[in-house]
Scaffold this active site. Sequence first.
Site, PDB file in Angstrom:
ATOM      1  CG  ASN A   9      38.002  71.087  74.315  1.00 55.72           C
ATOM      2  OD1 ASN A   9      37.109  71.343  75.121  1.00 55.72           O
ATOM      3  ND2 ASN A   9      39.274  71.053  74.649  1.00 55.72           N
ATOM      4  CD1 TRP A  10      32.484  73.956  71.138  1.00 53.53           C
ATOM      5  CD2 TRP A  10      30.522  74.073  72.211  1.00 53.53           C
ATOM      6  NE1 TRP A  10      31.499  73.857  70.199  1.00 53.53           N
ATOM      7  CE2 TRP A  10      30.272  73.927  70.825  1.00 53.53           C
ATOM      8  CE3 TRP A  10      29.433  74.161  73.071  1.00 53.53           C
ATOM      9  CZ2 TRP A  10      28.987  73.877  70.292  1.00 53.53           C
ATOM     10  CZ3 TRP A  10      28.149  74.112  72.547  1.00 53.53           C
ATOM     11  CH2 TRP A  10      27.934  73.980  71.172  1.00 53.53           C
ATOM     12  CE  LYS A  11      40.696  74.402  74.359  1.00 57.98           C
ATOM     13  NZ  LYS A  11      42.053  74.866  74.227  1.00 57.98           N
ATOM     14  CG  HIS A  91      42.864  69.629  77.156  1.00 55.94           C
ATOM     15  ND1 HIS A  91      43.493  70.818  77.433  1.00 55.94           N
ATOM     16  CD2 HIS A  91      42.496  69.688  75.845  1.00 55.94           C
ATOM     17  CE1 HIS A  91      43.488  71.571  76.337  1.00 55.94           C
ATOM     18  NE2 HIS A  91      42.889  70.908  75.362  1.00 55.94           N
ATOM     19  CD  GLU A 160      44.668  68.692  71.985  1.00 55.29           C
ATOM     20  OE1 GLU A 160      43.991  69.280  71.156  1.00 55.29           O
ATOM     21  OE2 GLU A 160      44.478  68.772  73.204  1.00 55.29           O
ATOM     22  N   GLY A 166      46.129  77.008  70.916  1.00 57.15           N
ATOM     23  CA  GLY A 166      45.727  78.405  71.041  1.00 57.15           C
ATOM     24  C   GLY A 166      46.783  79.401  70.593  1.00 57.15           C
ATOM     25  CB  SER A 206      46.637  76.439  66.225  1.00 53.37           C
ATOM     26  OG  SER A 206      47.008  77.083  67.419  1.00 53.37           O
ATOM     27  N   GLY A 227      39.729  73.463  69.441  1.00 50.27           N
ATOM     28  CA  GLY A 227      39.268  74.325  70.526  1.00 50.27           C
ATOM     29  C   GLY A 227      38.577  75.568  70.011  1.00 50.27           C
TER      30      GLY A 227
HETATM   31  P1  PGA Z   1      42.863  75.202  69.986  1.00 47.46           P
HETATM   32  O1  PGA Z   1      42.700  74.133  71.170  1.00 47.46           O
HETATM   33  O2  PGA Z   1      42.211  74.591  68.764  1.00 47.46           O
HETATM   34  O3  PGA Z   1      42.159  76.422  70.473  1.00 47.46           O
HETATM   35  O4  PGA Z   1      44.331  75.397  69.781  1.00 47.46           O
HETATM   36  C1  PGA Z   1      42.860  72.772  70.938  1.00 47.46           C
HETATM   37  C2  PGA Z   1      42.660  72.009  72.223  1.00 47.46           C
HETATM   38  O5  PGA Z   1      43.019  72.542  73.283  1.00 47.46           O
HETATM   39  O6  PGA Z   1      42.141  70.890  72.218  1.00 47.46           O
END
Ligand code: PGA
Length: 245
Positions: A9-11, A91, A160, A166, A206, A227
């Site tokens: 998930n490149w956001k 999400h 999640e 994050g 994370s 992410g």
């Molecule tokens: P992260 O995000 O790996 O940066 O914690 C995961 C997500 O939001 O899907």
Amino acid sequence: MKKITIAANWKMYLDEVSSIDFIEKLNAEKELFSNKDIIIFPSHTCIRSVKDRLNIDLKIGMQDCDIHNKGAYTGSTSISSIDIHSCIVGHSERRVIYKENNEIIAEKLGAVLSSKANPILCIGETLEEKNDNITESIIESQLSILPKDLNDRNLTIAYEPVWAIGSGDVPSNEYIHQMLSYVKNRLKSLYSDTDLDNIKLFYGGSVDANNLNDLIGIELIDGFLIGSASANFEKFKDIVKQLKL
Ligand code: PGA
């Protein structure tokens, strides 16, 4: 041994230039990235460029979609606007920052299920909800939007915990296993064995190359939604190197 899926998930981390640069680096390491179950979720505006440049058989998805398919909805993106493999809905960043509630997420899930794309429904409790000991009822209400019948469609539930996203604060394997077991039991009460065969369970929050190996040990895990570590080519490469299949 089951094949673990990595959903990247490149956001909103990568713009078009950086997305193309990432894909060119992937293409240059074809051997490592081929035959792996990887889905990349670029920003909507970068999906076309990513698809056009990718020389490896990886899947591409959308990070979110509108509840509508077509019409006067300025600024929104329809699930049917481009041919993609999967679409994330619910999400926590959509739930928390954009105030999307279960009703909106149910409509988005419906939009994805009425398209050819496979939905990935994200669920999980906030830290406050965890501290209030209401995690299971939160998960139950987030799952209550699922359709009665999957009609042979694939579905992924990504657990999640919001406090793990994050933050570098990854729950213990026992905690994740307990939550995934709860999810699995809810799904068992909703669906037939045939439908259950089409449902995958992911963990997200994370995940990186340092903890992936341990997390893969969780019995119910089919894959990971990743992410920030997925949007950095070197970190992503270290993650993929750990996949046995
Ligand atoms: P992260 O995000 O790996 O940066 O914690 C995961 C997500 O939001 O899907």
